[in-house]
Design a protein around this motif. Structure first.
Motif, short mmCIF file in Angstrom:
data_model
loop_
_atom_site.label_atom_id
_atom_site.label_comp_id
_atom_site.label_asym_id
_atom_site.label_seq_id
_atom_site.Cartn_x
_atom_site.Cartn_y
_atom_site.Cartn_z
N ASP A 1 -1.21 4.66 -16.46
CA ASP A 1 -2.51 3.99 -16.45
C ASP A 1 -2.50 2.76 -15.55
N VAL A 2 -1.30 2.31 -15.16
CA VAL A 2 -1.18 1.19 -14.22
C VAL A 2 -1.18 1.69 -12.78
N CYS A 3 -0.39 2.72 -12.48
CA CYS A 3 -0.27 3.17 -11.09
C CYS A 3 -1.22 4.30 -10.74
N GLY A 4 -1.85 4.94 -11.74
CA GLY A 4 -2.81 6.00 -11.46
C GLY A 4 -2.17 7.28 -10.94
N GLY A 5 -0.86 7.41 -11.10
CA GLY A 5 -0.19 8.60 -10.60
C GLY A 5 0.34 8.46 -9.19
N ASP B 1 1.16 -8.96 -21.33
CA ASP B 1 0.06 -8.13 -21.83
C ASP B 1 -1.23 -8.43 -21.07
N HIS B 2 -1.45 -9.69 -20.75
CA HIS B 2 -2.63 -10.08 -19.98
C HIS B 2 -2.59 -9.45 -18.58
N VAL B 3 -1.44 -9.53 -17.93
CA VAL B 3 -1.31 -8.95 -16.60
C VAL B 3 -1.50 -7.44 -16.66
N ARG B 4 -0.93 -6.81 -17.67
CA ARG B 4 -1.09 -5.35 -17.78
C ARG B 4 -2.56 -4.97 -17.94
N THR B 5 -3.29 -5.74 -18.73
CA THR B 5 -4.72 -5.45 -18.92
C THR B 5 -5.46 -5.47 -17.59
N HIS B 6 -5.14 -6.44 -16.74
CA HIS B 6 -5.75 -6.51 -15.42
C HIS B 6 -5.34 -5.31 -14.56
N LEU B 7 -4.07 -4.93 -14.62
CA LEU B 7 -3.59 -3.81 -13.81
C LEU B 7 -4.22 -2.49 -14.26
N VAL B 8 -4.38 -2.32 -15.56
CA VAL B 8 -5.02 -1.10 -16.06
C VAL B 8 -6.48 -1.05 -15.63
N ALA B 9 -7.15 -2.20 -15.64
CA ALA B 9 -8.55 -2.25 -15.18
C ALA B 9 -8.65 -1.87 -13.71
N TRP B 10 -7.65 -2.27 -12.93
CA TRP B 10 -7.60 -1.86 -11.52
C TRP B 10 -7.38 -0.36 -11.42
N GLY C 1 0.81 -1.21 0.00
CA GLY C 1 0.00 0.00 0.00
C GLY C 1 0.84 1.26 0.00
N ASN C 2 0.25 2.32 -0.53
CA ASN C 2 0.81 3.68 -0.46
C ASN C 2 2.03 3.90 -1.34
N ASN C 3 2.23 3.01 -2.31
CA ASN C 3 3.19 3.27 -3.37
C ASN C 3 2.79 2.40 -4.56
N ASP C 4 1.95 2.96 -5.42
CA ASP C 4 1.39 2.18 -6.52
C ASP C 4 2.40 1.91 -7.61
#
Length: 406
Positions: free
Chosen positions: A348-352, A270-279, A247-250
């Motif tokens: 798009d993975v860490c949300g900033g 690519d599959h894992v990234r798709t899941h991470l972007v959806a998160w 937590g607290n460091n995406d």
């Protein structure tokens, strides 16, 4: 919160991506600080709690009215926290009613009072999860938590939970002063049958802001992630299961994705990234909300200087679905990020990442997060892609709160 083990499972047992609905407001996980009173004096406490009664906390009636509103609103999960939540006299009244109203109910505690009759009542409530904070083995934990004997009392709490069939986890905040204890804490999880391990990166809030000089160096964060990746992968591949969350460091999610790309084929990555972007990474103001001890609502537990409103005057549901400008910005994708975070190819993975650290150091919530431990090449940033904002996470002065949200 980055659920490392959950996404590690996508390598061994891939599943379809669940896409978030965008046609209605997200119902957040609510972290509710029930009281600021606490019997410990932790160096990284974001609520600056102490073993005294603080004025202005929600009355029993106000707490119960808030709870009913949360139930009607349909929040997916409620975490009861503090201070030390067991120091609130009506904790169990709140907890028993919450059990009827929310799908997932958790307790975040220092564990020192979790024994005997109190542990029996915790079991009776039927919490889905009890998180116990331990910040090192033995005397190191006691120094961080400001009370001698805190480690033994917390460990007793772990054992009392396990003996009653309660799912229990250890919560550990990584700093320069305790990082060497991480391997032994993972071993402690295995020795004691702990179900979950939560590693929290330091956030500059409360005493955590005052003691930010103890934040772990970037290399420590990478070392810690390597250790967690190794342990999580072992658990997925037939070893003892331990649910590992950070937590607290995406940026942890990006580090994990790069690990997947290094060790597996492109299709898997690519599959894992798709899941991470959806998160979507950091969820402050979107999938996470905080109600503090006074009833003030914040984008998450560390945004104490920004208040959306108070449940003393307005229902949480109305505040969360209102037109607050900061919530609107936090919910924007992509967020209006600057510096390395704005130029990052994986935002798009860490949300900033964690906006509050940037805010504390610069006064700008959209500046780059100084705790991102990834190199420019690892996040796809070119040297001339942005005007670098120089920040120093260990020596920067705290920005004047009066000018933060102008």
């Amino acid at each position: 919160m980055f659920r490392l083990t959950e996404y590690m499972q996508q390598i061994a047992n891939p599943t379809p991506v669940r896409v978030r609905r965008t046609d209605r407001p997200v119902k957040p996980v609510v972290i509710w600080n029930l009281t600021r009173r606490c019997n410990l004096k932790c160096r990284h406490c974001y609520t600056v709690s102490a073993d005294v009664d603080f004025p202005g906390e929600l009355t029993h009636q106000q707490a119960m009215e808030t709870l009913e509103d949360l139930g009607r609103f349909g929040i997916p999960a409620l975490i009861l926290s503090g201070g030390e939540p067991m120091d609130r006299r009506d904790l169990f009244d709140i907890a028993f009613r919450a059990r009827d109203l929310v799908h997932m109910l958790a307790l975040s505690t220092n564990g020192t009072k979790l024994h005997g009759e109190t542990a029996d009542r915790v079991a009776e409530v039927g919490f889905d999860y009890v998180g116990i904070s331990i910040d090192g083995i033995g005397a190191t934990n006691d120094w961080f938590r400001g009370v001698e004997g805190a480690y033994e009392d917390a460990l007793r709490g772990v054992r009392e939970c396990k003996s009653r069939g309660i799912k229990v986890g250890l919560r550990f905040t990584l700093t320069e002063g305790n990082h060497k204890h991480l391997p032994n804490l993972l071993k402690l999880c295995d020795d004691e049958g702990v179900d979950k391990f939560y590693l929290s990166h330091l956030v500059y809030a409360g005493r955590g802001d005052k003691n930010r000089g103890e934040d772990a160096e970037h290399q420590r964060s990478r070392w810690a992630m390597d250790l967690l990746l190794e342990r999580a992968w072992a658990g997925v591949n037939g070893g003892r299961r331990l649910d590992i969350v950070t937590g607290n460091n995406d940026a942890d999610a990006v580090y994990f994705l790069n690990w997947v790309r290094e060790k597996f084929d492109d299709a898997t990555a690519d599959h894992v990234r798709t899941h991470l972007v959806a998160w979507g990474g950091n969820s402050a103001g979107l999938g996470v909300a905080n109600i503090d001890t006074l009833g003030n609502v914040h984008p998450d537990t560390y945004w104490s200087d920004y208040t959306v409103g108070s449940v003393k005057t307005d229902p949480f549901s109305a505040l969360w679905t209102g037109d607050d400008p900061m919530l609107a910005q936090l919910r924007t994708r992509p967020r209006p990020l600057k510096g390395r975070c704005g130029a990052c190819a994986l935002k798009d993975v860490c949300g900033g990442n964690t906006r509050i650290r940037a805010l504390q150091l610069t006064g700008d919530p959209w500046a780059e997060d100084p705790a991102c431990y990834l190199s420019d090449s690892e996040i796809g940033v070119l040297d001339d892609a942005f005007d670098r904002l120089t920040v120093t996470p260990f020596r920067g002065k705290r920005h004047d709160p009066a000018h933060r949200f102008a």
